[in-house]
Design a protein around this motif. Structure first.
Motif, PDB file in Angstrom:
ATOM      1  N   HIS A   1       0.796   4.064  -3.011  1.00  0.00           N
ATOM      2  CA  HIS A   1       0.602   5.493  -2.738  1.00  0.00           C
ATOM      3  C   HIS A   1       1.744   6.311  -3.361  1.00  0.00           C
TER       4      HIS A   1
ATOM      5  N   THR B   1       1.377   8.995  -6.398  1.00  0.00           N
ATOM      6  CA  THR B   1       1.722  10.398  -6.141  1.00  0.00           C
ATOM      7  C   THR B   1       2.764  10.886  -7.147  1.00  0.00           C
TER       8      THR B   1
ATOM      9  N   GLU C   1       0.828  -1.212   0.000  1.00  0.00           N
ATOM     10  CA  GLU C   1       0.000   0.000   0.000  1.00  0.00           C
ATOM     11  C   GLU C   1       0.859   1.257   0.000  1.00  0.00           C
ATOM     12  N   GLU C   2       1.970   1.214   0.728  1.00  0.00           N
ATOM     13  CA  GLU C   2       2.894   2.367   0.706  1.00  0.00           C
ATOM     14  C   GLU C   2       3.420   2.597  -0.707  1.00  0.00           C
TER      15      GLU C   2
END
Ligand SMILES: NC(=O)c1ccc[n+]([C@@H]2O[C@H](COP(=O)([O-])OP(=O)(O)OC[C@H]3O[C@@H](n4cnc5c(N)ncnc54)[C@H](OP(=O)(O)O)[C@@H]3O)[C@@H](O)[C@H]2O)c1
Length: 259
Positions: free
Chosen positions: A49, A53, A45-46
């Protein structure tokens, strides 16, 4: 260069870190929707993200074991159609070949040969019907030259390469390509774990082992996952339709052969 794949759907297996992540990032930068994957949810999930971004692309994280049937179903179900598939998985541990029992041999074959073939079987007919498909298999420099302790890696990945050689030719007419990227030494957790264990067994610092590794490579450095990802993105691009069945070695010149 505009890679001509904006809006395409890509699945990049085993991509929460390392080489897979490098490929996922560059496909996202090219405007693809990218399914990324790993077994550890937090890391995945990191990464999702961070890539979203950095690139502005849609990133779909799928927690799954890519070698398991259920994991593959989850990956394949994440997008309505698959235009690009990057096959990747963890590699086998370093081990003397005498210690690789039947179970370990079969696991290595499933991880690095059978699973990528299963995923290709699931997506290739749709690609042929739509007259576009790009499949890249991350294998290893061990396909070209043996690496001590990685005989299972050589065996399983050569099996994959041989299996797909004919498959690649059978779908080329439909603008579907199947290629292989062969990493030498790239700066990832897997490489750094290997350097750390070599340092431990020799009783020296990891910086000593790293310097030796770099000195042995004609480019005098270890590769970066980003540059690996850019090569992958090119092979997945609209411009690479005439390249198929090829093995691209990325090793800073370490392989000493002419061909
Ligand atoms: N780095 C190099 O220099 C080098 C050289 C030659 C070959 N290779 C090969 O290239 C491949 C990638 O290596 P790497 O260096 O990028 O490794 P890495 O840094 O250890 O990353 C491996 C990635 O794969 C995921 N993963 C591992 N097993 C998985 C599974 N069963 N299902 C789904 N995801 C899985 C990991 O996430 P989780 O752990 O959370 O699942 C992680 O995201 C390996 O097969 C390796 O043997 C690497």
């Amino acid at each position: 260069m505009d890679l001509g794949i904006e809006g395409r759907n890509a699945i990049v297996c085993a991509s929460s870190r390392g080489l897979g992540r490098g490929c996922a990032t560059e496909l996202a930068r090219a405007g693809c929707t990218v399914v990324i994957n790993g077994r550890d949810q937090t890391t995945l999930e990191e990464t999702a993200h961070q890539i979203a971004t950095e690139t502005g692309a849609k990133i779909i994280p799928i927690v799954a074991d890519v070698a398991a049937a259920e994991g593959q179903r989850k990956l394949l179900g994440a997008v309505s159609q698959v235009d690009i598939l990057v096959n990747n998985n963890g590699g086998p541990p370093y081990r003397d070949f005498r210690e690789i029992d039947r179970e370990a041999q079969l696991k290595g074959l499933v991880n690095n040969m059978v699973s990528p073939i299963e995923l290709i079987q699931a997506v290739v007919d749709g690609m042929v019907a739509r007259r576009f498909g790009r499949i890249v298999n991350i294998t290893s420099g061990s396909v070209k030259a043996p690496i001590a302790g990685l005989d299972l890696s050589s065996g399983a990945r050569l099996g994959l390469t041989g299996f797909l050689a004919g498959v690649a030719r059978s779908v080329a007419h439909a603008n579907v390509t199947i290629n292989f990227l062969l990493p030498g030494s790239f700066d990832t957790r897997r490489l750094n774990d290997g350097l750390a264990s070599a340092a431990k067994s020799r009783g020296v610092g990891i910086d000593v082992i790293r310097a030796e590794e770099e000195a042995a490579i004609p480019a005098k450095r270890i590769g970066r996952p980003e540059e690996f990802g850019k090569a992958c993105a090119f092979l997945c691009s609209a411009h690479a339709g005439y390249i198929t069945g090829q093995n691209l070695l990325m090793d800073g010149g370490a392989y000493p052969g002419v061909l």
